[in-house]
Design a protein around this motif. Sequence first.
Motif, PDB file in Angstrom:
ATOM      1  N   LEU A 159       0.226  -1.296   0.123  1.00 33.82           N
ATOM      2  CA  LEU A 159       0.224   0.113  -0.278  1.00 33.82           C
ATOM      3  C   LEU A 159       1.021   1.233   0.102  1.00 33.82           C
ATOM      4  O   LEU A 159       1.110   2.576  -0.839  1.00 33.82           O
ATOM      5  CB  LEU A 159      -0.992   0.073   0.995  1.00 33.82           C
ATOM      6  N   SER A 160       1.678   1.104   0.352  1.00 36.39           N
ATOM      7  CA  SER A 160       2.493   2.769   0.714  1.00 36.39           C
ATOM      8  C   SER A 160       3.730   2.772  -0.441  1.00 36.39           C
ATOM      9  O   SER A 160       3.660   3.435  -0.800  1.00 36.39           O
ATOM     10  CB  SER A 160       3.736   2.093   1.741  1.00 36.39           C
ATOM     11  N   ASN A 161       3.595   1.781  -1.581  1.00 43.33           N
ATOM     12  CA  ASN A 161       4.637   1.827  -2.158  1.00 43.33           C
ATOM     13  C   ASN A 161       3.874   2.240  -3.499  1.00 43.33           C
ATOM     14  O   ASN A 161       4.239   3.037  -4.031  1.00 43.33           O
ATOM     15  CB  ASN A 161       5.102   0.611  -2.693  1.00 43.33           C
ATOM     16  N   THR A 162       2.589   1.416  -3.233  1.00 48.60           N
ATOM     17  CA  THR A 162       1.896   2.206  -4.399  1.00 48.60           C
ATOM     18  C   THR A 162       1.093   3.833  -4.355  1.00 48.60           C
ATOM     19  O   THR A 162       1.555   4.360  -5.509  1.00 48.60           O
ATOM     20  CB  THR A 162       0.165   1.262  -4.551  1.00 48.60           C
ATOM     21  N   LEU A 163       0.944   4.257  -3.226  1.00 48.59           N
ATOM     22  CA  LEU A 163       0.327   5.127  -3.323  1.00 48.59           C
ATOM     23  C   LEU A 163       1.792   6.145  -3.514  1.00 48.59           C
ATOM     24  O   LEU A 163       1.593   7.355  -4.359  1.00 48.59           O
ATOM     25  CB  LEU A 163       0.294   5.558  -1.622  1.00 48.59           C
ATOM     26  N   ALA A 164       2.395   5.932  -2.889  1.00 47.10           N
ATOM     27  CA  ALA A 164       4.243   6.700  -2.966  1.00 47.10           C
ATOM     28  C   ALA A 164       4.607   7.307  -4.311  1.00 47.10           C
ATOM     29  O   ALA A 164       4.608   8.007  -5.704  1.00 47.10           O
ATOM     30  CB  ALA A 164       5.209   5.986  -1.780  1.00 47.10           C
ATOM     31  N   GLY A 165       4.074   5.616  -5.636  1.00 44.24           N
ATOM     32  CA  GLY A 165       4.894   6.014  -7.035  1.00 44.24           C
ATOM     33  C   GLY A 165       2.956   6.989  -7.324  1.00 44.24           C
ATOM     34  O   GLY A 165       3.638   6.887  -8.423  1.00 44.24           O
ATOM     35  N   LEU A 166       1.997   6.685  -7.310  1.00 44.29           N
ATOM     36  CA  LEU A 166       0.999   7.101  -7.291  1.00 44.29           C
ATOM     37  C   LEU A 166       1.886   8.744  -7.375  1.00 44.29           C
ATOM     38  O   LEU A 166       0.887   9.899  -8.486  1.00 44.29           O
ATOM     39  CB  LEU A 166       0.045   7.201  -6.630  1.00 44.29           C
ATOM     40  N   ALA A 167       1.995   9.341  -6.184  1.00 43.00           N
ATOM     41  CA  ALA A 167       2.377  10.609  -6.084  1.00 43.00           C
ATOM     42  C   ALA A 167       3.632  11.100  -6.336  1.00 43.00           C
ATOM     43  O   ALA A 167       3.548  12.245  -6.879  1.00 43.00           O
ATOM     44  CB  ALA A 167       2.298  10.579  -4.466  1.00 43.00           C
ATOM     45  N   ALA A 168       3.951   9.910  -7.048  1.00 43.07           N
ATOM     46  CA  ALA A 168       5.803  10.814  -7.938  1.00 43.07           C
ATOM     47  C   ALA A 168       5.054  10.871  -9.215  1.00 43.07           C
ATOM     48  O   ALA A 168       5.319  11.303  -9.888  1.00 43.07           O
ATOM     49  CB  ALA A 168       6.753   9.445  -7.717  1.00 43.07           C
ATOM     50  N   LEU A 169       3.722  10.275  -9.959  1.00 44.73           N
ATOM     51  CA  LEU A 169       3.893  10.292 -11.518  1.00 44.73           C
ATOM     52  C   LEU A 169       2.646  11.792 -10.928  1.00 44.73           C
ATOM     53  O   LEU A 169       3.103  12.155 -12.206  1.00 44.73           O
ATOM     54  CB  LEU A 169       3.001   9.339 -11.245  1.00 44.73           C
ATOM     55  N   GLY A 170       1.781  12.089  -9.946  1.00 42.15           N
ATOM     56  CA  GLY A 170       1.647  12.990  -9.642  1.00 42.15           C
ATOM     57  C   GLY A 170       2.226  14.553  -9.730  1.00 42.15           C
ATOM     58  O   GLY A 170       1.749  15.478 -10.939  1.00 42.15           O
ATOM     59  N   ALA A 171       3.064  14.438  -9.319  1.00 42.79           N
ATOM     60  CA  ALA A 171       4.639  15.235  -8.624  1.00 42.79           C
ATOM     61  C   ALA A 171       5.216  16.106 -10.303  1.00 42.79           C
ATOM     62  O   ALA A 171       5.135  16.737 -10.377  1.00 42.79           O
ATOM     63  CB  ALA A 171       5.309  14.935  -7.563  1.00 42.79           C
ATOM     64  N   GLY A 172       4.614  14.830 -11.068  1.00 44.29           N
ATOM     65  CA  GLY A 172       5.391  15.078 -12.435  1.00 44.29           C
ATOM     66  C   GLY A 172       4.277  16.655 -13.239  1.00 44.29           C
ATOM     67  O   GLY A 172       5.007  17.343 -13.854  1.00 44.29           O
TER      68      GLY A 172
END
Length: 213
Positions: A159-172
């Motif tokens: 869950l942590s890695n998935t949400l962090a990955g989505l946040a990283a994509l959004g930070a683009g």
Amino acid sequence: GAQEGGRNMAGEVQAGLKLFREDPGFSRYLGMRIALLISVELAPPYFALLAQQSQDGALASLGVLIFAVGFANMISSWVWGSMADRSARKVCIMAGFAGIAAVLAGLASAYLVPGEYAIWAFGGVFLIAGIAEAGVRLGRKTYLVDAAPKDERPLYTALSNTLAGLAALGAGALGIAAQFAGVPVIVAVLGFVGVAGILFAVAMPEASDTQDD
């Protein structure tokens, strides 16, 4: 093969949503990780753009900045590791403050340091950023290992890695925003996000307390 004890994705998603709702300590950890991911781990490219602008578009000494980050990671990791053995939560807090220090130093270097000396000033900025980055990575990993129940550690991690990955994509999207608002504004925004990350870290329970529960 044996099927007993197997997990399916739909069930894990439901379990993850339930975990997010019912475990406030873990929810704060997720807020901390996402905020410090954006403000600390994704900040160096914007510092590089600041450095480039301070030298009128030229950045011949980029190698100095890359070396500064690698050197900072190397010299600080063992210190962060020793501190994380005592409190990974405090490591996250201190690394967040280091990230904010890098933001302030970057803005000061861009506006207050003459162009011929800016690359060396930004070398210091990247040194601080590298120290902060090493602290955030080590602190969040250690906290998750120490705080998550052993049997549910895969769920916490996924869950942590998935949400962090989505946040990283959004930070683009920050890269697009920088084209309109300007790089200094985006760097300042990263500083405010870092403050939010520190507040989440302060609100987290110590990992040892979660195990006691």
